[in-house]
Write a protein that holds these residues in place. Structure first.
Motif, PDB file in Angstrom:
ATOM      1  N   ILE A 267       0.841  -1.194   0.000  1.00 43.86           N
ATOM      2  CA  ILE A 267       0.000   0.000   0.000  1.00 43.86           C
ATOM      3  C   ILE A 267       0.883   1.253   0.000  1.00 43.86           C
ATOM      4  CG2 ILE A 267      -1.780   1.291   1.230  1.00 43.86           C
ATOM      5  CD1 ILE A 267      -2.676  -1.354   2.497  1.00 43.86           C
ATOM      6  N   VAL A 268       0.641   2.118  -0.958  1.00 42.15           N
ATOM      7  CA  VAL A 268       1.417   3.357  -1.043  1.00 42.15           C
ATOM      8  C   VAL A 268       0.808   4.410  -0.126  1.00 42.15           C
ATOM      9  CG1 VAL A 268       2.008   2.830  -3.445  1.00 42.15           C
ATOM     10  CG2 VAL A 268       0.122   4.394  -2.966  1.00 42.15           C
ATOM     11  N   ASN A 269       1.623   5.406   0.215  1.00 43.27           N
ATOM     12  CA  ASN A 269       1.150   6.507   1.054  1.00 43.27           C
ATOM     13  C   ASN A 269       0.397   7.541   0.225  1.00 43.27           C
ATOM     14  OD1 ASN A 269       2.247   5.496   3.491  1.00 43.27           O
ATOM     15  ND2 ASN A 269       4.279   6.276   2.914  1.00 43.27           N
ATOM     16  N   GLN A 270      -0.096   8.565   0.906  1.00 41.82           N
ATOM     17  CA  GLN A 270      -0.822   9.627   0.215  1.00 41.82           C
ATOM     18  C   GLN A 270       0.133  10.410  -0.691  1.00 41.82           C
ATOM     19  OE1 GLN A 270      -4.183  10.080   0.389  1.00 41.82           O
ATOM     20  NE2 GLN A 270      -3.906  11.587  -1.251  1.00 41.82           N
ATOM     21  N   PRO A 271      -0.180  10.500  -1.978  1.00 42.11           N
ATOM     22  CA  PRO A 271       0.714  11.217  -2.902  1.00 42.11           C
ATOM     23  C   PRO A 271       0.757  12.722  -2.620  1.00 42.11           C
ATOM     24  CG  PRO A 271      -0.779   9.753  -4.090  1.00 42.11           C
ATOM     25  CD  PRO A 271      -1.282   9.842  -2.683  1.00 42.11           C
ATOM     26  N   SER A 272       1.870  13.334  -3.010  1.00 46.35           N
ATOM     27  CA  SER A 272       2.024  14.781  -2.931  1.00 46.35           C
ATOM     28  C   SER A 272       2.868  15.239  -4.120  1.00 46.35           C
ATOM     29  CB  SER A 272       2.703  15.193  -1.615  1.00 46.35           C
ATOM     30  OG  SER A 272       3.966  14.567  -1.490  1.00 46.35           O
ATOM     31  N   ILE A 273       2.796  16.532  -4.416  1.00 45.51           N
ATOM     32  CA  ILE A 273       3.534  17.078  -5.554  1.00 45.51           C
ATOM     33  C   ILE A 273       5.032  17.044  -5.262  1.00 45.51           C
ATOM     34  CG2 ILE A 273       3.933  19.128  -6.963  1.00 45.51           C
ATOM     35  CD1 ILE A 273       1.242  17.857  -7.484  1.00 45.51           C
ATOM     36  N   LEU A 274       5.823  16.540  -6.213  1.00 43.16           N
ATOM     37  CA  LEU A 274       7.277  16.472  -6.024  1.00 43.16           C
ATOM     38  C   LEU A 274       7.906  17.856  -6.052  1.00 43.16           C
ATOM     39  CD1 LEU A 274       8.192  13.426  -8.318  1.00 43.16           C
ATOM     40  CD2 LEU A 274       8.106  13.475  -5.814  1.00 43.16           C
ATOM     41  N   HIS A 275       7.655  18.587  -7.148  1.00 42.38           N
ATOM     42  CA  HIS A 275       8.209  19.932  -7.321  1.00 42.38           C
ATOM     43  C   HIS A 275       7.167  20.790  -8.035  1.00 42.38           C
ATOM     44  CE1 HIS A 275      12.243  18.647  -6.187  1.00 42.38           C
ATOM     45  NE2 HIS A 275      12.140  17.646  -7.038  1.00 42.38           N
ATOM     46  N   LYS A 276       6.991  22.002  -7.559  1.00 41.88           N
ATOM     47  CA  LYS A 276       6.120  22.941  -8.251  1.00 41.88           C
ATOM     48  C   LYS A 276       6.829  23.502  -9.476  1.00 41.88           C
ATOM     49  CE  LYS A 276       3.505  24.413  -4.167  1.00 41.88           C
ATOM     50  NZ  LYS A 276       3.127  25.574  -3.317  1.00 41.88           N
ATOM     51  N   LYS A 277       6.051  23.825 -10.503  1.00 38.40           N
ATOM     52  CA  LYS A 277       6.634  24.394 -11.712  1.00 38.40           C
ATOM     53  C   LYS A 277       7.239  25.757 -11.417  1.00 38.40           C
ATOM     54  CE  LYS A 277       4.806  23.695 -15.750  1.00 38.40           C
ATOM     55  NZ  LYS A 277       3.923  23.574 -16.934  1.00 38.40           N
ATOM     56  N   LEU A 278       8.307  26.062 -12.118  1.00 37.45           N
ATOM     57  CA  LEU A 278       8.989  27.347 -11.935  1.00 37.45           C
ATOM     58  C   LEU A 278       8.290  28.424 -12.757  1.00 37.45           C
ATOM     59  CD1 LEU A 278      12.718  26.197 -12.195  1.00 37.45           C
ATOM     60  CD2 LEU A 278      11.267  26.374 -10.157  1.00 37.45           C
ATOM     61  N   ASP A 279       8.153  29.590 -12.172  1.00 37.64           N
ATOM     62  CA  ASP A 279       7.532  30.730 -12.843  1.00 37.64           C
ATOM     63  C   ASP A 279       8.480  31.250 -13.928  1.00 37.64           C
ATOM     64  OD1 ASP A 279       6.343  33.106 -13.636  1.00 37.64           O
ATOM     65  OD2 ASP A 279       5.889  33.767 -11.598  1.00 37.64           O
ATOM     66  N   SER A 280       7.995  31.346 -15.156  1.00 35.14           N
ATOM     67  CA  SER A 280       8.846  31.806 -16.261  1.00 35.14           C
ATOM     68  C   SER A 280       9.362  33.231 -16.041  1.00 35.14           C
ATOM     69  CB  SER A 280       8.081  31.730 -17.584  1.00 35.14           C
ATOM     70  OG  SER A 280       6.919  32.553 -17.532  1.00 35.14           O
ATOM     71  N   LYS A 281       8.660  34.009 -15.215  1.00 34.19           N
ATOM     72  CA  LYS A 281       9.095  35.383 -14.952  1.00 34.19           C
ATOM     73  C   LYS A 281      10.402  35.431 -14.159  1.00 34.19           C
ATOM     74  CE  LYS A 281       4.382  37.273 -14.966  1.00 34.19           C
ATOM     75  NZ  LYS A 281       3.324  37.910 -14.148  1.00 34.19           N
ATOM     76  N   LEU A 282      10.736  34.312 -13.521  1.00 34.12           N
ATOM     77  CA  LEU A 282      11.987  34.277 -12.762  1.00 34.12           C
ATOM     78  C   LEU A 282      13.198  34.438 -13.668  1.00 34.12           C
ATOM     79  CD1 LEU A 282      11.280  31.340 -10.271  1.00 34.12           C
ATOM     80  CD2 LEU A 282      11.438  33.775  -9.708  1.00 34.12           C
ATOM     81  N   ALA A 283      13.051  34.064 -14.946  1.00 35.61           N
ATOM     82  CA  ALA A 283      14.188  34.152 -15.868  1.00 35.61           C
ATOM     83  C   ALA A 283      14.699  35.583 -15.969  1.00 35.61           C
ATOM     84  CB  ALA A 283      13.786  33.617 -17.248  1.00 35.61           C
ATOM     85  N   GLU A 284      13.801  36.533 -16.143  1.00 33.19           N
ATOM     86  CA  GLU A 284      14.211  37.930 -16.260  1.00 33.19           C
ATOM     87  C   GLU A 284      14.843  38.412 -14.963  1.00 33.19           C
ATOM     88  OE1 GLU A 284      11.028  40.371 -17.542  1.00 33.19           O
ATOM     89  OE2 GLU A 284      10.623  39.235 -19.359  1.00 33.19           O
ATOM     90  N   LYS A 285      14.243  38.045 -13.858  1.00 31.48           N
ATOM     91  CA  LYS A 285      14.751  38.478 -12.552  1.00 31.48           C
ATOM     92  C   LYS A 285      16.172  37.972 -12.326  1.00 31.48           C
ATOM     93  CE  LYS A 285      14.121  37.631  -7.596  1.00 31.48           C
ATOM     94  NZ  LYS A 285      13.306  36.919  -6.578  1.00 31.48           N
ATOM     95  N   PHE A 286      16.390  36.677 -12.545  1.00 29.75           N
ATOM     96  CA  PHE A 286      17.700  36.099 -12.252  1.00 29.75           C
ATOM     97  C   PHE A 286      18.740  36.480 -13.306  1.00 29.75           C
ATOM     98  CE2 PHE A 286      15.239  32.669  -9.833  1.00 29.75           C
ATOM     99  CZ  PHE A 286      15.444  33.316  -8.621  1.00 29.75           C
TER     100      PHE A 286
END
Length: 449
Positions: A267-286
């Motif tokens: 029996i597997v445990n309750q699933p959860s999101i591994l990684h949230k998607k990165l905001d494309s706006k971060l590209a300009e900032k970084f």
């Protein structure tokens, strides 16, 4: 390289079990190509010369160069993102590991750009592996209480498993031969195969008439998730651990990879999101944050110039001696390294962009009163296009205060000027004359110099 031994000795009392144990230790080294002679000849020769039983190099894995946003990484000039930066900006370390290995310059130089980093993390990993893991385990938990079943498999499922096993064998071989990029690419291909299988089998339809078949489908996919987690463990250890924790698996080894049985009624445990998607706006900032440059466009005076005369420099084959009209009373004398790329006929009458407040200098005994600006990318070069403007027109960028006093070449090199998407940019601002952008035509990206 001798520091490798001393730092081990400082950190570990058992350092000799590593460095003086060639019968039981295999030494792999990873580095950039310019260090190969030191690590393959000088360091081993030095160890052999001591007469002691040192662990010598077994395999060296050298890479080409990883460049940063069309230039080189430079710690001294704060250009590029480094390990200490990665710790602070809040993107999970495993996503960096994924991208850098997927983009690893194993045979040719490769390029780090923020746009590519965010795009590949989102589309190739999160939308692929992350999606397959989540949809499989969520469906298993929701519809079958998270229970994995080992049952007799139809031909479609057996064929799918056989293809996956072949690819997991390829992953193992790639790791063992230190082809890390190939390992990552093969794992991504397995993820794509799993997503396609889920889509083709349509368990949401199967469950309506054949619930056992739907259960079989997602059980097979659950095994695939387990195998992918093991395959990821050398390169994305936190992510691998997170998947296995969701699957309620505490013990595993590489010998388990490719197995699609052995978890019946698990029996597997309750699933959860591994990684949230990165905001494309971060590209300009970084991109701006780690450019190492200041926008400070107001310090440069860029004028449109018309080349009136082109002469070969008397003492340099690669240089031209130009007379340029900048809308002033007299023509300016400018020395430019354009002879390899443009003929005198191509340049005569051409309207170009000139750094007009550059401190005058003598270049091979000829006075130069400015610099013709070009876009450079890899081995290609293109003049910025001034054809739509008049001699003397000044380029501006919105929101910049101007100080057009004399500037040195070192000051100019520290100002954030580049070509992106075919437009001259100051940081994130598009440069223009009376609202008309300054463009290139062939090179759509590159540094301005």
């Amino acid at each position: 390289p001798i520091g490798y031994i001393s730092i081990t000795a400082k950190a570990r009392d058992d350092w000799k079990e590593w460095w003086q144990n060639p019968e039981n230790v295999t030494l792999y080294q990873f580095m950039a190509k310019d260090n190969i002679p030191f690590h393959t000849v000088i360091f081993p020769a030095s160890l052999i010369g001591t007469g002691k039983n040192w662990t010598l190099l077994h395999h060296i894995n050298a890479i080409e160069y990883l460049n940063y946003e069309n230039t080189k990484f430079s710690k001294s000039r704060n250009i590029g993102v480094f390990g200490n930066d990665v710790k602070e900006i809040g993107i999970h370390i495993d996503l960096w590991r994924f991208y850098l290995l997927a983009n690893r310059p194993e045979k040719n130089d490769s390029q780090f750009t923020w746009d590519d980093f965010i795009e590949k993390v989102n589309s190739e990993f999160i939308d692929n592996i992350g999606n397959m893991v989540n949809r499989t385990l969520v469906y298993l938990k929701k519809n079958f209480a998270g229970v994995i079943k080992d049952v007799a498999l139809p031909e479609s499922h057996r064929s799918f498993i056989e293809e996956c096993k072949k690819e997991f064998d390829q992953v193992t071989e790639a790791y063992e031969t230190v082809r890390l990029r190939d390992a990552v690419r093969t794992i991504l291909a397995i993820g794509n195969r799993g997503n396609k299988f889920f889509q083709d089998m349509q368990p949401w339809e199967q469950i309506k008439t054949e619930p056992e078949k739907a259960h079989t489908t997602v059980s097979v996919l659950a095994y695939l998730v387990k195998n992918i987690a093991i395959a990821l463990s050398p390169i994305m250890p936190d992510t691998s651990k997170g998947i296995l924790e969701i699957m309620n698996i505490n013990e595993y080894s590489w010998k388990d990879i490719g197995q699609f049985t052995g978890l019946n009624d698990h029996i597997v445990n309750q699933p959860s999101i591994l990684h949230k998607k990165l905001d494309s706006k971060l590209a300009e900032k970084f991109r701006k944050q780690f450019s190492g440059k200041q926008s400070d466009f107001g310090r440069v005076e860029l004028r449109v110039g018309k080349i009136e005369e082109v002469r070969q420099h008397p003492s340099a084959d690669q240089l031209y001696w130009l007379s340029v009209d900048l809308g002033e009373k007299a023509l300016r004398s400018i020395v430019a390294g354009l002879a390899k790329s443009y003929s005198p006929e191509e340049l005569t009458g051409k309207r170009v962009i000139v750094l007009s407040n550059l401190k005058p200098a003598k270049i091979r005994e000829i006075k130069s009163e400015g610099m013709i600006l070009v876009c450079k990318h890899r081995n290609k070069m293109e003049l910025l296009d001034g054809s739509r403007f008049n001699p003397g027109d000044i380029i501006t960028a919105d929101g910049e205060k101007t100080d057009h006093s004399e500037i040195t070449i070192e000051e100019f090199n520290n100002i954030d000027l580049l070509v992106r998407d075919g437009f001259l940019m100051s940081g994130e601002q598009r440069c223009h004359i009376r609202g008309i952008p300054v463009e290139t035509h062939e090179l759509k990206t590159g540094k301005v110099c």
